[in-house]
Design an enzyme around this catalytic site. Structure first.
Site, PDB file in Angstrom:
ATOM      1  N   TYR A 102       0.863  -1.196   0.000  1.00 38.86           N
ATOM      2  CA  TYR A 102       0.000   0.000   0.000  1.00 38.86           C
ATOM      3  C   TYR A 102       0.890   1.234   0.000  1.00 38.86           C
ATOM      4  CZ  TYR A 102      -3.426   3.448   1.804  1.00 38.86           C
ATOM      5  OH  TYR A 102      -4.232   4.558   1.997  1.00 38.86           O
ATOM      6  N   ASP A 127       9.197   2.576  -0.714  1.00 39.26           N
ATOM      7  CA  ASP A 127       8.219   3.240   0.140  1.00 39.26           C
ATOM      8  C   ASP A 127       8.507   2.817   1.585  1.00 39.26           C
ATOM      9  OD1 ASP A 127       4.569   3.536   0.222  1.00 39.26           O
ATOM     10  OD2 ASP A 127       6.125   4.071   1.658  1.00 39.26           O
ATOM     11  N   LYS A 187       5.016   8.950   8.950  1.00 37.87           N
ATOM     12  CA  LYS A 187       4.820   8.339  10.270  1.00 37.87           C
ATOM     13  C   LYS A 187       5.869   8.789  11.302  1.00 37.87           C
ATOM     14  CE  LYS A 187       2.426   4.419   8.156  1.00 37.87           C
ATOM     15  NZ  LYS A 187       1.081   4.366   8.751  1.00 37.87           N
TER      16      LYS A 187
HETATM   17  P1  KE4 Z   1      -0.678   8.156   4.892  1.00 36.13           P
HETATM   18  O1  KE4 Z   1      -1.231   8.900   3.680  1.00 36.13           O
HETATM   19  O2  KE4 Z   1      -1.745   7.338   5.587  1.00 36.13           O
HETATM   20  O3  KE4 Z   1       0.114   9.050   5.846  1.00 36.13           O
HETATM   21  O4  KE4 Z   1       0.431   7.116   4.320  1.00 36.13           O
HETATM   22  C1  KE4 Z   1       0.053   6.200   3.327  1.00 36.13           C
HETATM   23  C2  KE4 Z   1       1.026   5.047   3.364  1.00 36.13           C
HETATM   24  C3  KE4 Z   1       2.010   4.984   2.391  1.00 36.13           C
HETATM   25  N1  KE4 Z   1       2.915   3.985   2.387  1.00 36.13           N
HETATM   26  C4  KE4 Z   1       2.885   3.016   3.327  1.00 36.13           C
HETATM   27  C5  KE4 Z   1       3.892   1.910   3.274  1.00 36.13           C
HETATM   28  C6  KE4 Z   1       1.897   3.037   4.348  1.00 36.13           C
HETATM   29  O5  KE4 Z   1       1.863   2.047   5.270  1.00 36.13           O
HETATM   30  C7  KE4 Z   1       0.951   4.071   4.370  1.00 36.13           C
HETATM   31  C8  KE4 Z   1      -0.158   4.132   5.390  1.00 36.13           C
HETATM   32  N2  KE4 Z   1      -0.248   3.041   6.291  1.00 36.13           N
HETATM   33  C9  KE4 Z   1      -1.558   2.772   6.841  1.00 36.13           C
HETATM   34  C10 KE4 Z   1      -1.436   1.538   7.742  1.00 36.13           C
HETATM   35  N3  KE4 Z   1      -1.657   0.356   7.016  1.00 36.13           N
HETATM   36  C11 KE4 Z   1      -2.105   3.971   7.575  1.00 36.13           C
HETATM   37  C12 KE4 Z   1      -3.304   3.704   8.448  1.00 36.13           C
HETATM   38  C13 KE4 Z   1      -4.563   4.225   7.826  1.00 36.13           C
HETATM   39  O6  KE4 Z   1      -4.744   4.109   6.590  1.00 36.13           O
HETATM   40  O7  KE4 Z   1      -5.386   4.738   8.600  1.00 36.13           O
END
Ligand code: KE4
Length: 436
Positions: free
Chosen positions: A148, A243, A271
């Site tokens: 993701y 990523d 994060k």
């Molecule tokens: P954000 O846009 O949520 O800050 O980051 C997206 C993202 C991009 N790349 C990786 C590897 C990520 O894990 C994420 C976001 N992770 C999720 C957890 N699986 C965030 C939690 C959520 O979507 O509420």
């Protein structure tokens, strides 16, 4: 057995929030759809403990899905944010916090010679992909099924009908014309990556991958996988995009790129680098990053990018993690939880495959004892119903886990021996409760 928890206030709050916000939440995973039941509304948190609005306290392993690596409401982080707030919350102008945080990041990750701050991991990934397309003059990107990279249109893509066909939208609202610019391949499968490059010669701008996968549960890269992707990208003139929004500063100071010794061309971060405030970043080779506006023609902008409060929280969080033994301590805590879960799997007879690296742990509820989880197919074959029963039994015993089998647990430096002992005691009860 602890007295039955009441969550009446969370239930009432969820009823109200569901009238105001889709699914009653600000991000889908929080709605407990993967495990059922009512999401808990959190009143406050300190160290490894999170407390809901009904007054129930839990050992927390969500940790805001990664950022809370030094623990909740760390006094140094709170003080830094408070001090920054008193100097103004946002300027829309450069501030020295951006320089300090950029120095910490570029000092930790040699692949990041230069970076741009944004406000989320999604922004980082979407901007990095725009950069890769501009730098190569190519339109196609490759991603791994189960990885993701945020919710930008071109990344909400299902694998095509057959492997290696151009993608189809995985969400309404994503035009096929955009989804078809993304090819999906299997994670940890170099042959499928090679086939993509052979099928679309000279058309692939970048291969985007979570070097340590954390969005199908925690799945580690197979021996030689990341090195193989590096070689494929070099051979075919494509850029390698790591990523590390989740793994960056979570698995090691140097990120997964340092652990596995593979140097990407572009890195996405988020994060932990914001210490709980909204920060993302993308960075990499200087020749690439200088193509970003205003030094180059690739446009990207953001009102709150480099926000002074977020910079302050990120700076002190990374400085705490830069202390010599911080990752040894974090990894030891994480490994202790993993070893404890493996022992409980054996003693209760509930099959678990427990993956762990740095500050990430993930027990997979496999069907057969001894099974490993090394890819998306094995992860998605797990018993999600049993995970859901385990999740709720853990809540009843004072431990707050991610509400999905396909998320990792995020211990922090604040998870002391007492918190870990409580976690494993609860896990023994919960595994027995879901054994049938
Ligand atoms: P954000 O846009 O949520 O800050 O980051 C997206 C993202 C991009 N790349 C990786 C590897 C990520 O894990 C994420 C976001 N992770 C999720 C957890 N699986 C965030 C939690 C959520 O979507 O509420």
């Amino acid at each position: 057995m602890p007295s039955p928890r009441t969550i009446a206030k969370s239930e009432a709050a969820f009823a109200r929030s569901s009238e105001l916000m889709p699914g009653g939440v600000s991000s889908p995973v929080r709605a407990f759809k993967g495990v059922g039941g009512t999401p808990l509304f959190i009143k406050d948190a300190k160290g490894s403990t999170i407390t809901d609005i009904d007054g129930n306290a839990y050992v927390d392993y969500v940790g805001s899905y990664g950022p809370m690596i030094v623990g909740h409401a760390h006094e140094i982080v709170v003080a830094a944010i408070t001090k920054a707030a008193g100097r103004g919350t946002s300027f829309g102008a450069p501030n020295e916090g951006e320089i300090r945080l950029a120095e910490l990041i570029t000092g930790a990750m040699p692949a990041v010679e230069m970076l741009r701050f944004v406000c989320s991991g999604t922004e980082a990934a979407m901007s990095a992909i725009r950069l890769a397309r501009a730098a190569t003059g190519r339109d196609l990107i490759v991603k791994c099924i189960g990885c993701y990279h945020g919710h930008a249109d071109g990344l909400l893509v299902n694998a095509g009908s057959g492997a290696l066909t151009l993608g189809t939208p995985s969400s309404p609202g994503v035009p096929t014309s955009i989804a078809s610019g993304t090819i999906s391949v299997a994670y940890n499968d170099l042959a499928s990556a090679a086939e993509a490059f052979e099928k679309y010669p000279g058309q692939i701008a970048c291969f985007a991958v979570e070097p340590v996968a954390g969005n199908m549960g925690l799945v580690l890269p197979a021996e030689g996988y990341l090195k193989g992707l590096r070689e494929l990208c070099d051979r075919h003139g494509a850029l390698l995009l790591f990523d590390e929004v989740m793994s960056g500063f979570r698995v090691a100071w140097t990120g997964a790129q340092g652990i596995y010794g593979v140097k990407p061309d572009i890195v996405c971060l988020g994060k932990v680098i914001g210490g709980g405030l909204p920060v993302g970043a993308y960075g990499g080779r200087r020749d690439l990053m200088e193509k970003i506006s205003p030094s180059g023609p690739v446009y990207q902008a953001g009102t709150l990018s480099g926000n002074p409060l977020a910079m302050a929280a990120g700076i002190v969080t990374l400085e705490l993690m830069k202390e010599p033994d911080a990752y040894d301590r974090l990894s030891a805590k994480s490994a202790k939880i993993a070893h404890g879960l493996r022992a409980l799997s054996a003693s209760t007879g509930v099959p678990l495959a427990v993956n762990q690296i740095g500050g990430m742990v993930c027990p997979f509820f496999v069907k057969q004892a001894g099974q490993a989880v090394t890819n998306y197919a094995e992860a998605t074959a797990c018993d999600t119903q049993r995970y859901a029963r385990f999740f709720h039994a853990m809540l009843d015993n004072g431990v707050y886990l991610p509400p999905s089998q396909f998320e990792a647990w995020f211990p922090s430096l604040a998870h002391d021996d007492e918190a870990i002992a409580k976690t494993l005691a609860a896990a023994e009860i919960a595994l027995i409760a879901c054994a049938d």
